[in-house]
Design a protein around this motif. Structure first.
Motif, PDB file in Angstrom:
ATOM      1  N   ILE A  27      28.396  26.289 -29.793  1.00 35.54           N
ATOM      2  CA  ILE A  27      29.644  27.050 -29.684  1.00 35.54           C
ATOM      3  C   ILE A  27      30.682  26.145 -29.055  1.00 35.54           C
ATOM      4  CG2 ILE A  27      30.791  29.077 -28.742  1.00 35.54           C
ATOM      5  CD1 ILE A  27      28.120  30.420 -28.522  1.00 35.54           C
ATOM      6  N   LEU A  86      30.948  28.679 -34.348  1.00 35.24           N
ATOM      7  CA  LEU A  86      29.521  28.817 -34.092  1.00 35.24           C
ATOM      8  C   LEU A  86      28.807  28.036 -35.190  1.00 35.24           C
ATOM      9  CD1 LEU A  86      27.187  30.220 -32.521  1.00 35.24           C
ATOM     10  CD2 LEU A  86      27.377  32.097 -34.167  1.00 35.24           C
ATOM     11  N   PRO A 142      22.284  27.265 -31.710  1.00 30.32           N
ATOM     12  CA  PRO A 142      23.594  26.982 -32.312  1.00 30.32           C
ATOM     13  C   PRO A 142      24.558  26.384 -31.293  1.00 30.32           C
ATOM     14  CG  PRO A 142      23.378  29.319 -31.896  1.00 30.32           C
ATOM     15  CD  PRO A 142      22.044  28.707 -31.586  1.00 30.32           C
ATOM     16  N   LEU A 146      21.030  36.613 -30.384  1.00 31.67           N
ATOM     17  CA  LEU A 146      22.458  36.349 -30.203  1.00 31.67           C
ATOM     18  C   LEU A 146      23.097  37.227 -29.141  1.00 31.67           C
ATOM     19  CD1 LEU A 146      23.674  35.802 -33.881  1.00 31.67           C
ATOM     20  CD2 LEU A 146      23.376  34.099 -32.085  1.00 31.67           C
ATOM     21  N   LEU A 201      30.899  35.566 -28.391  1.00 33.32           N
ATOM     22  CA  LEU A 201      30.913  35.928 -29.806  1.00 33.32           C
ATOM     23  C   LEU A 201      31.531  37.295 -30.040  1.00 33.32           C
ATOM     24  CD1 LEU A 201      27.361  34.731 -30.866  1.00 33.32           C
ATOM     25  CD2 LEU A 201      29.530  33.599 -31.272  1.00 33.32           C
ATOM     26  N   TYR A 260      25.930  33.656 -25.427  1.00 33.72           N
ATOM     27  CA  TYR A 260      26.665  33.924 -26.655  1.00 33.72           C
ATOM     28  C   TYR A 260      27.604  35.119 -26.523  1.00 33.72           C
ATOM     29  CZ  TYR A 260      22.942  30.901 -28.317  1.00 33.72           C
ATOM     30  OH  TYR A 260      22.064  29.854 -28.463  1.00 33.72           O
TER      31      TYR A 260
END
Length: 226
Positions: free
Chosen positions: A130, A119, A128, A81, A89, A86
Motif C-alpha cells: 500500500i 494496493l 500486498p 484485508l 482501504l 489495511y
C-alpha cells in the motif's frame, strides 16, 4: 356417460403424485445450490497470464470481512484485508483493477481530498503493498502518458517546499526521484496545479509546466530505476 375404470383413476393419481414429488425435489436441489453459491461473495475474481487474484467475503460472518487470495501456479497467498494495517482501504473498497503487470495486480482508491493510494498484489510477495500514488497507467483526469505500463508516480514534499516525483516500478518497487524547480510552485502547491504534463517514452521522462506568459518549461531526465 362412459365409466372410467378404477385402475385408470388410481394410475393417474399415482402418476400425478410422482410428478409432484419430482418437481419438489428439483426445487429443493436448486435452492440448495443457490444457498451454497451465495456463501461466498466475490468482489473480484480474475486470472491473467497464469497469475490470479480473488477478493471475497463470507456473508455469514461479516459482509465487510474481505479476504484476498493471490498467486501463480507455483505459490498461493491468503490474507485478511480487515487487518489493522489495511484500515486505510476503507472496506468495502474498489473492485476495479487499474493495471496489470507481469507479476502484479494494482487497485486504486482514495481516502479524501488529495489522498490517493494503490494496493498492489505482487504474486511473489506474501502481503500486498500500500503506497500513496498520483499518476498511474490509464489515469483519465490528468495528462500522463507512458509507454511503460509498469511505472506509476508518487509525490514527495521537500524541506524547501518544492516537490519531487518518485517514479516507481510496480513489480520490483525500484524507485527514482526527479526534483521539480522550486519556482514552479503555484496555487496551493498541489501537484496537479504545478505539473501540466508528464510523458515517459524510451526510458526518458519529460515533465512540463506552462508559464503564464505562454512559455513552456521542461524537466527531462533518463530513468535508470536503480
Amino acid at each position: 356417460m362412459k365409466k372410467i375404470p378404477l385402475i385408470l383413476i388410481i394410475l393417474t393419481f399415482f402418476g400425478f403424485s410422482q410428478k409432484k414429488k419430482i418437481l419438489n425435489l428439483e426445487k429443493t436441489e436448486t435452492k440448495t445450490k443457490l444457498i451454497k453459491n451465495n456463501d461466498t461473495i466475490f468482489w473480484l475474481d480474475t486470472i491473467s497470464n497464469d497469475k490470479f487474484l480473488k477478493i471475497y467475503s463470507k456473508p455469514e460472518n461479516d459482509w465487510q470481512n474481505l479476504t484476498a487470495e493471490f498467486g501463480n501456479k507455483n505459490q498461493n497467498h491468503r490474507i485478511d484485508l480487515k487487518a489493522k494495517e489495511y484500515e486505510i482501504l476503507g472496506i468495502p473498497f474498489t473492485n476495479q483493477i487499474e493495471w496489470i503487470t507481469e507479476k502484479s495486480f494494482a487497485l486504486i482508491n482514495g481516502c479524501g481530498t488529495n489522498c490517493r493510494y494503490v494496493l498492489i498484489f505482487n504474486t511473489e510477495s506474501e502481503k500486498p503493498i500500500i503506497t500513496p500514488i498520483e499518476y498511474y497507467p490509464g489515469i483519465k483526469y490528468v495528462n500522463y502518458k507512458t509507454d511503460n505500463p509498469n511505472l506509476y508516480v508518487a509525490v514527495e514534499q521537500n524541506n524547501d517546499e518544492s516537490l519531487s516525483l518518485i517514479i516507481i516500478d510496480t513489480d520490483s518497487q525500484k524507485t527514482q526521484k526527479v526534483n521539480l524547480p522550486k519556482h514552479w510552485n503555484r496555487g496551493i502547491g498541489q501537484i496537479y496545479g504545478i505539473v501540466d504534463e508528464i510523458e515517459i517514452k524510451n526510458t526518458k521522462i519529460k515533465i512540463i509546466q506552462y508559464q503564464e506568459n505562454g512559455l513552456k518549461e521542461e524537466v527531462d531526465e533518463i530513468l535508470t530505476q536503480n
